[in-house]
Design a protein around this motif. Structure first.
Motif, PDB file in Angstrom:
ATOM      1  N   LYS A 124      71.718  51.608  33.724  1.00 41.23           N
ATOM      2  CA  LYS A 124      72.087  52.389  33.865  1.00 41.23           C
ATOM      3  C   LYS A 124      71.481  53.149  34.252  1.00 41.23           C
ATOM      4  O   LYS A 124      70.524  53.116  34.820  1.00 41.23           O
ATOM      5  CB  LYS A 124      73.077  53.310  32.098  1.00 41.23           C
ATOM      6  N   PRO A 125      72.490  54.373  35.071  1.00 41.85           N
ATOM      7  CA  PRO A 125      71.635  55.224  36.537  1.00 41.85           C
ATOM      8  C   PRO A 125      70.168  55.665  35.940  1.00 41.85           C
ATOM      9  O   PRO A 125      70.438  56.032  34.188  1.00 41.85           O
ATOM     10  CB  PRO A 125      72.587  56.100  36.562  1.00 41.85           C
ATOM     11  N   ASN A 126      69.282  55.961  35.691  1.00 39.50           N
ATOM     12  CA  ASN A 126      67.681  56.197  36.297  1.00 39.50           C
ATOM     13  C   ASN A 126      68.417  57.891  36.258  1.00 39.50           C
ATOM     14  O   ASN A 126      68.988  58.111  37.506  1.00 39.50           O
ATOM     15  CB  ASN A 126      66.876  55.584  37.366  1.00 39.50           C
ATOM     16  N   PRO A 127      67.584  58.796  35.436  1.00 41.40           N
ATOM     17  CA  PRO A 127      66.804  57.919  34.267  1.00 41.40           C
ATOM     18  C   PRO A 127      67.677  58.051  32.873  1.00 41.40           C
ATOM     19  O   PRO A 127      67.048  58.467  31.530  1.00 41.40           O
ATOM     20  CB  PRO A 127      66.082  59.155  34.389  1.00 41.40           C
ATOM     21  N   THR A 128      68.263  58.231  32.287  1.00 42.03           N
ATOM     22  CA  THR A 128      68.999  58.392  31.407  1.00 42.03           C
ATOM     23  C   THR A 128      68.754  57.459  29.656  1.00 42.03           C
ATOM     24  O   THR A 128      67.981  58.012  28.804  1.00 42.03           O
ATOM     25  CB  THR A 128      70.670  57.450  31.762  1.00 42.03           C
ATOM     26  N   LYS A 187      65.436  58.684  29.153  1.00 43.51           N
ATOM     27  CA  LYS A 187      64.957  59.375  28.497  1.00 43.51           C
ATOM     28  C   LYS A 187      66.239  59.371  26.688  1.00 43.51           C
ATOM     29  O   LYS A 187      65.360  60.158  25.918  1.00 43.51           O
ATOM     30  CB  LYS A 187      65.877  60.712  28.703  1.00 43.51           C
ATOM     31  N   GLY A 188      66.433  58.004  26.372  1.00 42.84           N
ATOM     32  CA  GLY A 188      67.147  57.594  25.164  1.00 42.84           C
ATOM     33  C   GLY A 188      66.137  57.318  25.154  1.00 42.84           C
ATOM     34  O   GLY A 188      66.019  58.191  23.525  1.00 42.84           O
ATOM     35  N   ILE A 205      59.958  64.078  23.822  1.00 51.97           N
ATOM     36  CA  ILE A 205      61.573  64.710  23.950  1.00 51.97           C
ATOM     37  C   ILE A 205      62.409  65.318  23.403  1.00 51.97           C
ATOM     38  O   ILE A 205      63.031  64.683  22.302  1.00 51.97           O
ATOM     39  CB  ILE A 205      62.009  64.367  25.610  1.00 51.97           C
ATOM     40  N   SER A 206      62.750  66.901  23.567  1.00 48.95           N
ATOM     41  CA  SER A 206      64.096  67.322  22.747  1.00 48.95           C
ATOM     42  C   SER A 206      65.436  66.673  22.154  1.00 48.95           C
ATOM     43  O   SER A 206      65.932  66.783  21.418  1.00 48.95           O
ATOM     44  CB  SER A 206      63.600  69.077  22.702  1.00 48.95           C
ATOM     45  N   THR A 207      66.598  66.317  23.743  1.00 49.53           N
ATOM     46  CA  THR A 207      66.776  65.834  24.201  1.00 49.53           C
ATOM     47  C   THR A 207      66.789  64.850  25.093  1.00 49.53           C
ATOM     48  O   THR A 207      66.041  64.388  25.976  1.00 49.53           O
ATOM     49  CB  THR A 207      68.101  66.695  24.370  1.00 49.53           C
ATOM     50  N   PRO A 208      67.882  64.175  24.677  1.00 47.73           N
ATOM     51  CA  PRO A 208      67.754  62.742  25.941  1.00 47.73           C
ATOM     52  C   PRO A 208      69.198  63.179  27.122  1.00 47.73           C
ATOM     53  O   PRO A 208      69.238  61.930  27.291  1.00 47.73           O
ATOM     54  CB  PRO A 208      68.587  61.213  24.626  1.00 47.73           C
ATOM     55  N   ASN A 209      69.587  64.328  27.317  1.00 50.71           N
ATOM     56  CA  ASN A 209      70.267  65.350  27.889  1.00 50.71           C
ATOM     57  C   ASN A 209      69.658  64.469  29.366  1.00 50.71           C
ATOM     58  O   ASN A 209      68.865  65.001  30.137  1.00 50.71           O
ATOM     59  CB  ASN A 209      70.129  66.709  27.948  1.00 50.71           C
ATOM     60  N   VAL A 210      70.358  64.666  29.682  1.00 50.27           N
ATOM     61  CA  VAL A 210      70.892  64.447  32.307  1.00 50.27           C
ATOM     62  C   VAL A 210      72.354  65.297  32.353  1.00 50.27           C
ATOM     63  O   VAL A 210      72.905  66.015  31.172  1.00 50.27           O
ATOM     64  CB  VAL A 210      71.322  62.874  32.875  1.00 50.27           C
TER      65      VAL A 210
END
Length: 306
Positions: free
Chosen positions: A260-264, A267-268, A276-281
């Motif tokens: 899937k598109p970088n950096p999703t 981050k997950g 990190i606190s969330t995987p959010n993009v």
């Protein structure tokens, strides 16, 4: 502003930009990430690239993110190579004044102008103007970033070889498949003070064997110890079947991290590791779904055997 003790060799991390639940930059997580990777064997950080979602940050956020990362780089004696890219030459010059003046920045990673698809002659002028400007005004050298899949134009081997003779241009990050142009660049620059850096992990071992000096590698967020092992094995002429097995497994991990598109997906995975606190993009990117993160996670677990 850069110092003059510049070594463009090794594994450079194009670090992500973490966000909180409200999609604000999470500077606490960013600082924790910097601290996590210090001492892990990276040669430096590369903030504000595509992995860092630079295009989705405000000008003020870019500056603060870079200031944060550059402070850690400087304290640890690591390189801090800032990603720079805009549609017009003048806008890039403005970015250089804003970002390359920050203490701790040691080089700029300059992409060809996206979307407008300039000619090779236009690309040469773009790099000549901006490379000399950054060096003369901020003592910051330039690394060419060739990523045709994102900008819509390839910087030819002839263009890269010509630019490599300029004293303000010190290297190349090459993010494309290995082809004859790869050989032409590595052959032409072999005896120059110029570093070829792989932009994709799957290409790392082959181009290292042909004379490349290192890599700018998003997958270095994960198992940097194994990437370092592959790099050092090549450097010391110790590549054997065990190193090839590690490299092959790392290649599978990289493939899954770019499903899937970088950096999703990165981050997950970093969120699962509590780094990190969330995987959010930020939009228009969407958070990676559980199934693709699970797939990459399984390969990450497979790498524990090494």
């Amino acid at each position: 502003m850069a110092n003059n003790n510049f070594s463009l060799e090794g594994i450079f991390l194009p670090i992500i930009t973490p966000f909180d639940d409200q999609l604000n930059v999470d500077y606490k997580s960013l600082k924790s990430l910097c601290e996590h990777y210090l001492g892990k064997g990276i040669a430096g950080f590369v903030p504000l690239g595509s992995t860092g979602e630079a295009a989705l940050l405000t000008s003020e956020e870019r500056q603060k993110v870079l200031e944060t990362i550059a402070s850690y780089s400087k304290e640890a004696g690591l390189q801090c190579i800032v990603g720079i890219g805009e549609l017009s030459t003048q806008k890039v010059k403005d970015n250089i004044d804003q970002l390359c003046s920050i203490e701790g920045v040691t080089a700029q990673l300059l992409v060809a102008p996206p979307y407008v698809k300039p000619s090779q002659e236009g690309i040469v002028k773009h790099f000549e103007i901006l490379g000399s400007y950054a060096k003369e005004n901020h003592n910051v050298p330039t690394i060419i970033y060739n990523v045709p899949s994102r900008v819509g134009v390839n910087i030819s081997s002839q263009t890269i070889n010509y630019l490599s003779t300029k004293d303000y241009i010190i290297g190349l990050k090459q993010s494309k498949e290995i082809d004859f142009e790869t050989i032409e660049i590595l052959d032409f620059t072999r005896d120059q003070d110029f570093s070829y850096l792989a932009g994709d992990g799957i290409n790392l071992l082959p181009v290292l064997s042909m004379g490349a000096k290192g890599t700018v590698l998003a997958t270095a967020h994960l198992r940097i110890d194994l990437w370092k092992k592959v790099y050092e094995a090549n450097k010391n002429n110790l590549v054997d079947d065990s190193i090839r097995a590690i490299f092959t497994s790392l290649g599978i991990l990289e493939n899954r991290c770019f499903a899937k598109p970088n950096p999703t997906i990165f981050k997950g995975l970093l969120h699962r590791q509590n780094l990190i606190s969330t995987p959010n993009v930020r939009m228009p990117l969407l958070n990676a779904t559980k199934d693709v993160v699970d797939s990459a996670w399984l390969q990450l677990e497979e790498l524990e055997k090494f």
